[in-house]
Design a protein around this motif. Sequence first.
Motif, PDB file in Angstrom:
ATOM      1  N   ASN A 124      11.562  -1.880   5.667  1.00  0.00           N
ATOM      2  CA  ASN A 124      12.975  -1.736   5.311  1.00  0.00           C
ATOM      3  C   ASN A 124      13.491  -2.794   4.340  1.00  0.00           C
ATOM      4  O   ASN A 124      14.689  -3.004   4.227  1.00  0.00           O
ATOM      5  N   GLY A 125      12.575  -3.498   3.670  1.00  0.00           N
ATOM      6  CA  GLY A 125      12.999  -4.391   2.609  1.00  0.00           C
ATOM      7  C   GLY A 125      13.260  -5.818   3.001  1.00  0.00           C
ATOM      8  O   GLY A 125      13.881  -6.567   2.244  1.00  0.00           O
ATOM      9  N   GLU A 126      12.841  -6.239   4.165  1.00  0.00           N
ATOM     10  CA  GLU A 126      13.073  -7.612   4.616  1.00  0.00           C
ATOM     11  C   GLU A 126      11.769  -8.364   4.866  1.00  0.00           C
ATOM     12  O   GLU A 126      11.427  -8.691   6.006  1.00  0.00           O
ATOM     13  N   PRO A 127      10.949  -8.707   3.870  1.00  0.00           N
ATOM     14  CA  PRO A 127      11.197  -8.588   2.427  1.00  0.00           C
ATOM     15  C   PRO A 127      10.514  -7.383   1.755  1.00  0.00           C
ATOM     16  O   PRO A 127      10.759  -7.112   0.596  1.00  0.00           O
ATOM     17  N   TYR A 128       9.634  -6.670   2.476  1.00  0.00           N
ATOM     18  CA  TYR A 128       8.874  -5.588   1.848  1.00  0.00           C
ATOM     19  C   TYR A 128       9.544  -4.249   2.087  1.00  0.00           C
ATOM     20  O   TYR A 128      10.108  -3.997   3.151  1.00  0.00           O
ATOM     21  N   LYS A 129       9.432  -3.344   1.114  1.00  0.00           N
ATOM     22  CA  LYS A 129      10.017  -2.018   1.235  1.00  0.00           C
ATOM     23  C   LYS A 129       8.911  -0.963   1.223  1.00  0.00           C
ATOM     24  O   LYS A 129       8.069  -0.946   0.324  1.00  0.00           O
ATOM     25  N   ASP A 130       8.940  -0.107   2.258  1.00  0.00           N
ATOM     26  CA  ASP A 130       7.994   1.011   2.373  1.00  0.00           C
ATOM     27  C   ASP A 130       6.559   0.543   2.170  1.00  0.00           C
ATOM     28  O   ASP A 130       5.775   1.164   1.453  1.00  0.00           O
ATOM     29  N   PHE A 131       6.224  -0.580   2.823  1.00  0.00           N
ATOM     30  CA  PHE A 131       4.861  -1.118   2.830  1.00  0.00           C
ATOM     31  C   PHE A 131       4.344  -1.438   1.422  1.00  0.00           C
ATOM     32  O   PHE A 131       3.153  -1.429   1.170  1.00  0.00           O
ATOM     33  N   ASN A 132       5.252  -1.699   0.508  1.00  0.00           N
ATOM     34  CA  ASN A 132       4.907  -2.069  -0.869  1.00  0.00           C
ATOM     35  C   ASN A 132       4.219  -0.943  -1.639  1.00  0.00           C
ATOM     36  O   ASN A 132       3.417  -1.194  -2.545  1.00  0.00           O
ATOM     37  N   LYS A 133       4.556   0.289  -1.318  1.00  0.00           N
ATOM     38  CA  LYS A 133       3.914   1.419  -1.995  1.00  0.00           C
ATOM     39  C   LYS A 133       4.202   1.445  -3.493  1.00  0.00           C
ATOM     40  O   LYS A 133       3.389   1.956  -4.278  1.00  0.00           O
ATOM     41  N   SER A 134       5.316   0.858  -3.884  1.00  0.00           N
ATOM     42  CA  SER A 134       5.642   0.821  -5.315  1.00  0.00           C
ATOM     43  C   SER A 134       4.678  -0.089  -6.077  1.00  0.00           C
ATOM     44  O   SER A 134       4.589  -0.026  -7.308  1.00  0.00           O
ATOM     45  N   GLU A 135       3.939  -0.939  -5.337  1.00  0.00           N
ATOM     46  CA  GLU A 135       2.976  -1.859  -5.948  1.00  0.00           C
ATOM     47  C   GLU A 135       1.539  -1.369  -5.804  1.00  0.00           C
ATOM     48  O   GLU A 135       0.591  -2.140  -5.999  1.00  0.00           O
ATOM     49  N   GLY A 137      -2.028  -0.288  -6.315  1.00  0.00           N
ATOM     50  CA  GLY A 137      -2.929  -0.594  -7.423  1.00  0.00           C
ATOM     51  C   GLY A 137      -2.778  -2.006  -7.950  1.00  0.00           C
ATOM     52  O   GLY A 137      -3.592  -2.462  -8.764  1.00  0.00           O
ATOM     53  N   LYS A 138      -1.738  -2.698  -7.497  1.00  0.00           N
ATOM     54  CA  LYS A 138      -1.484  -4.056  -7.990  1.00  0.00           C
ATOM     55  C   LYS A 138      -1.849  -5.142  -6.975  1.00  0.00           C
ATOM     56  O   LYS A 138      -1.721  -6.324  -7.263  1.00  0.00           O
ATOM     57  N   GLY A 139      -2.269  -4.723  -5.786  1.00  0.00           N
ATOM     58  CA  GLY A 139      -2.621  -5.698  -4.765  1.00  0.00           C
ATOM     59  C   GLY A 139      -3.041  -5.012  -3.487  1.00  0.00           C
ATOM     60  O   GLY A 139      -3.155  -3.778  -3.425  1.00  0.00           O
ATOM     61  N   LEU A 140      -3.287  -5.803  -2.439  1.00  0.00           N
ATOM     62  CA  LEU A 140      -3.737  -5.291  -1.149  1.00  0.00           C
ATOM     63  C   LEU A 140      -3.105  -6.097  -0.021  1.00  0.00           C
ATOM     64  O   LEU A 140      -2.691  -7.249  -0.208  1.00  0.00           O
ATOM     65  N   TRP A 141      -3.044  -5.475   1.145  1.00  0.00           N
ATOM     66  CA  TRP A 141      -2.616  -6.170   2.356  1.00  0.00           C
ATOM     67  C   TRP A 141      -3.826  -6.882   2.967  1.00  0.00           C
ATOM     68  O   TRP A 141      -4.890  -6.299   3.130  1.00  0.00           O
ATOM     69  N   TRP A 142      -3.643  -8.152   3.305  1.00  0.00           N
ATOM     70  CA  TRP A 142      -4.702  -8.958   3.912  1.00  0.00           C
ATOM     71  C   TRP A 142      -4.405  -9.168   5.393  1.00  0.00           C
ATOM     72  O   TRP A 142      -3.250  -9.258   5.797  1.00  0.00           O
ATOM     73  N   ASP A 143      -5.477  -9.261   6.181  1.00  0.00           N
ATOM     74  CA  ASP A 143      -5.296  -9.475   7.611  1.00  0.00           C
ATOM     75  C   ASP A 143      -6.424 -10.352   8.158  1.00  0.00           C
ATOM     76  O   ASP A 143      -7.421 -10.609   7.479  1.00  0.00           O
ATOM     77  N   ALA A 144      -6.256 -10.799   9.401  1.00  0.00           N
ATOM     78  CA  ALA A 144      -7.195 -11.725  10.018  1.00  0.00           C
ATOM     79  C   ALA A 144      -8.444 -11.012  10.519  1.00  0.00           C
ATOM     80  O   ALA A 144      -8.413  -9.849  10.921  1.00  0.00           O
ATOM     81  N   VAL A 145      -9.549 -11.739  10.500  1.00  0.00           N
ATOM     82  CA  VAL A 145     -10.846 -11.283  11.007  1.00  0.00           C
ATOM     83  C   VAL A 145     -11.383 -12.363  11.928  1.00  0.00           C
ATOM     84  O   VAL A 145     -11.237 -13.557  11.637  1.00  0.00           O
ATOM     85  N   ARG A 146     -11.990 -11.966  13.023  1.00  0.00           N
ATOM     86  CA  ARG A 146     -12.561 -12.934  13.964  1.00  0.00           C
ATOM     87  C   ARG A 146     -14.072 -12.744  14.066  1.00  0.00           C
ATOM     88  O   ARG A 146     -14.559 -11.618  14.051  1.00  0.00           O
ATOM     89  N   ASP A 147     -14.784 -13.854  14.177  1.00  0.00           N
ATOM     90  CA  ASP A 147     -16.208 -13.781  14.462  1.00  0.00           C
ATOM     91  C   ASP A 147     -16.383 -13.218  15.874  1.00  0.00           C
ATOM     92  O   ASP A 147     -15.861 -13.789  16.836  1.00  0.00           O
ATOM     93  N   PRO A 148     -17.080 -12.101  16.038  1.00  0.00           N
ATOM     94  CA  PRO A 148     -17.129 -11.437  17.341  1.00  0.00           C
ATOM     95  C   PRO A 148     -17.787 -12.273  18.424  1.00  0.00           C
ATOM     96  O   PRO A 148     -17.360 -12.244  19.578  1.00  0.00           O
ATOM     97  N   ASP A 149     -18.839 -13.023  18.067  1.00  0.00           N
ATOM     98  CA  ASP A 149     -19.534 -13.821  19.075  1.00  0.00           C
ATOM     99  C   ASP A 149     -18.659 -14.965  19.571  1.00  0.00           C
ATOM    100  O   ASP A 149     -18.593 -15.244  20.772  1.00  0.00           O
ATOM    101  N   ARG A 150     -17.978 -15.618  18.643  1.00  0.00           N
ATOM    102  CA  ARG A 150     -17.141 -16.747  19.049  1.00  0.00           C
ATOM    103  C   ARG A 150     -15.861 -16.275  19.738  1.00  0.00           C
ATOM    104  O   ARG A 150     -15.322 -16.966  20.608  1.00  0.00           O
TER     105      ARG A 150
END
Length: 349
Positions: A124-135, A137-150
């Motif tokens: 809803n625009g606080e700060p991103y609107k519609d998951f940044n669909k207007s962007e 091809g210009k970038g990607l959403w990044w998220d956390a990854v965990r080492d499964p063993d640890r």
Amino acid sequence: MRTVTGRRAAATLGALAITCALSVPTTAFAKDPGGSQFDVEGDNQQDGGKTLESRIVYRGSTGGSSGKRSGGFTPVGDWAPPACWYEPKWTPAEFAKEFEKEWDIPHASGVGEAHSLAEEHYKNGEPYKDFNKSETGKGLWWDAVRDPDREASGDPAAFACDTATFWVENGETPTVKNAVTPEILAQLAYGRIRVPDTEVTLAPRDVTKVNLPTWAWLDKATFKDVSVTASLDVAGLAISATTNAKPVSLTLDPGTGDAVTYPSSGECRLNDDNSIGEPYAKGKAAKTPPCGIKYLRSSGDGTYKLRATITWAVTWTGTGTAGGDLPDGTFGTTQDITVQEIQSVNRDR
């Protein structure tokens, strides 16, 4: 990358809430069929019904002449490869789909407020609107990854990546700690290096005598450099790093204080031809071995646990001109050594 401060604090709390609710990415390891070459691919796993995924691909060699893969070495010091990190995860459309799927739950479940805050943050625009669909091809959403063993072992470091899903424009380097870069890839590759058993050749073998020098050596063909390459190729980002480990020395621990080592430090350095120590041959009985042990007391009815540890010097190179050193690694195994008293017989003349 856009960040949120001050009046966005409430929205950030919602973002953190969605990070917990969305799928938590991890990595998986492909099984090595037993050869000296192996591929370790980014893979999917299932945990509680959620799909867990990392896009990093690992390829490399187990090293050694026997094709055996024993395990990862231990870093020298208190350093360790990252137990969690961040990598590109979703396009805007993919993130929107994942968001709606994971938050398709009744507000009565107690997360209604967090859901509303997350919607404000990403939709809803606080700060991103519609998951940044207007962007797109210009970038990607990044998220956390965990080492499964640890993560499975309960290592607190695996849960340290608590930054909410964030947007990164193509060509931009995130400032978030442990966001994937060539150096982070090199560190992750470090944790996936597998090295062979460290069974030294001894003379005498397995059974020796008190005060008799025991020669120890490793043939130059036994240990070779080991390397693993980690790569990430996602729209707008293609980086890789190769981590290389080179054997540099053998350290002998006799398994008892009643022994001396050759050299006195117990550390036998690599020779110019990449061998360690010197093979015993007839006629050398009166000589001091360049690498070996002399036991001063019998092992009685038992054995001593001789531990042989290889130290590996680790370096890395990555996309562009990146590169450098990483902490040395060690890996050792034990061998049972029987030490007997020298029996003498007195005869009357």
